[in-house]
Scaffold this active site. Structure first.
Site: not given
Length: 382
Positions: A125-126, A131, A155, A242, A335, A362, A366
């Site tokens: 990630t950058e 995504s 991250f 995943r 709850q 990961e 969406e």
């Protein structure tokens, strides 16, 4: 599908469950409250030979499959979500080295990772590549016998604590995915430093740091796979990741359900335990049903990978369903606890904060739906 285990595997799972109940679960709240990397837990995982579950025995792993990894990972996450997350991030470095590494790389890096002597991290990630995994801008340039890396990663789970990093860079950023290349980078490499550790709503003890490369010098022999084949390394690692995120989500959901069903009979309102009210019973029934469905989706994806069957669609299904189930179950657990569920006196408050992570990392929900839809349409065309 056969999810039955041998007697030897059952013995391993029983030992892991005992470890989780006695060593991890009693201290999980404390780990989160301190916000410090759980080194003691990680060292114990290494002592139990759990850091290389799916690594072949010839490289000092247990030689088990992803299905066993799924069951063990679920136990770890249910007992201590932070330890489960650290472990999952570690596996994302182990897997590509196991799959794409040379014999020399496996001897040097895979063995200590499998033994738990070192921990790993996967750096993709950058700022402009989340995504959009193919938009990696970290540059790698071959100069003599070294690659010079420049760029910033964001991250990165286990960042700063891990000793071995699988880093995705690009030898030709203008070519997008066709220039992506994977490297093994060691902590302490000249020009490789750590930046900000993100402050998050959950997982305070799990580091998510910037990795900063300023003319970082990586030996040519640390090229993982082949030059310009990094997109394949990325996609195969993310597919396994995943499954890993689904595992963590199922474990957290199970922990939230366990807390709710234990609490409901003890809370008395209107002269009877709230577990006697149909509204609470229906909530518990839905929680248990969704967890079981998420678990079987996850086990199926892991089993298919072990059988060398296509598993990308199933992994995406497991990830999106398990992560959203985790959020629903955690919310219902709060709850059921009522006002107490909103306090830090009960772990369900933490579970609800932590659950959101699984919707995002990961690949967001969406993105998972896009993966699933694309595979479905391709299958329909056939």
């Amino acid at each position: 599908m056969n999810f039955e285990f041998t007697d030897e595997q059952k013995d391993i799972l029983a030992a892991v469950r005992e470890f989780c109940d006695e060593e991890l679960k009693p201290h999980a709240q404390e780990v989160d409250a301190r916000g410090e990397f759980p080194w003691d837990n990680v060292k114990m995982l290494g002592e139990l030979d759990l850091m290389g579950i799916a690594v072949p025995e010839e490289y000092d792993g247990l030689g088990l499959g992803l299905l066993e990894w799924a069951v063990i990972g679920e136990m770890l996450s249910a007992a201590c979500t932070t330890t489960g997350a650290v472990y999952g991030a570690h596996v994302l470095a182990v897997y590509p080295i196991m799959l794409f590494g040379t014999e020399e790389q496996k001897d040097k890096y895979l063995r200590p990772l499998a033994r738990g002597e070192k921990i790993g991290a996967f750096a993709l990630t950058e700022p402009m590549a989340g995504s959009d995994a193919g938009n990696v801008q970290t540059r790698a340039e071959l100069v003599g016998n070294e690659y010079i890396l420049n760029g910033t990663k964001l991250f990165i789970s286990n960042g700063g604590e891990a000793e071995v990093y699988v880093v995705i860079a690009n030898v030709q950023p203008e070519r997008g995915t066709r220039g992506m290349t994977a490297f093994i980078v060691e902590k302490g490499t000249q020009g490789f430093e750590f930046g900000k550790n993100e402050e998050k709503m959950g997982f305070a003890a799990l580091p998510n740091r910037e990795l900063i490369f300023q003319d970082a010098r990586v030996p040519k022999e640390n090229l993982l796979g082949r030059e310009r084949r990094g997109f394949r390394v990325t996609m195969e690692t993310l597919a396994v990741g995943r499954i890993g995120m689904a595992i963590g989500a199922v474990g957290l959901a199970q922990a939230a359900y366990d807390a709710a069903i234990a609490y409901a009979p003890t809370r008395v309102q209107f002269g009877q335990p709230i577990s006697e009210f149909q509204a609470i019973q229906f909530m518990l029934a839905d929680m248990a049903t969704e967890i079981e469905a998420a678990r079987w989706l996850t086990y199926n994806a892991a089993w298919r990978k072990d059988q060398d069957l296509d598993f990308e669609k199933e992994a995406a299904m497991a990830k999106v369903y398990a992560s959203e189930t985790c959020n629903r179950v955690a919310s219902k657990a709060v709850q059921i606890h009522g006002g107490y569920g909103y306090t830090k006196d009960y772990p369900v408050e933490r579970y609800m904060r932590e659950a959101k992570l699984f919707d995002i990392v990961e690949g967001t929900s969406e993105i998972q739906r896009l993966v699933i839809a694309n595979r479905l349409l391709k299958e329909a065309q056939k």
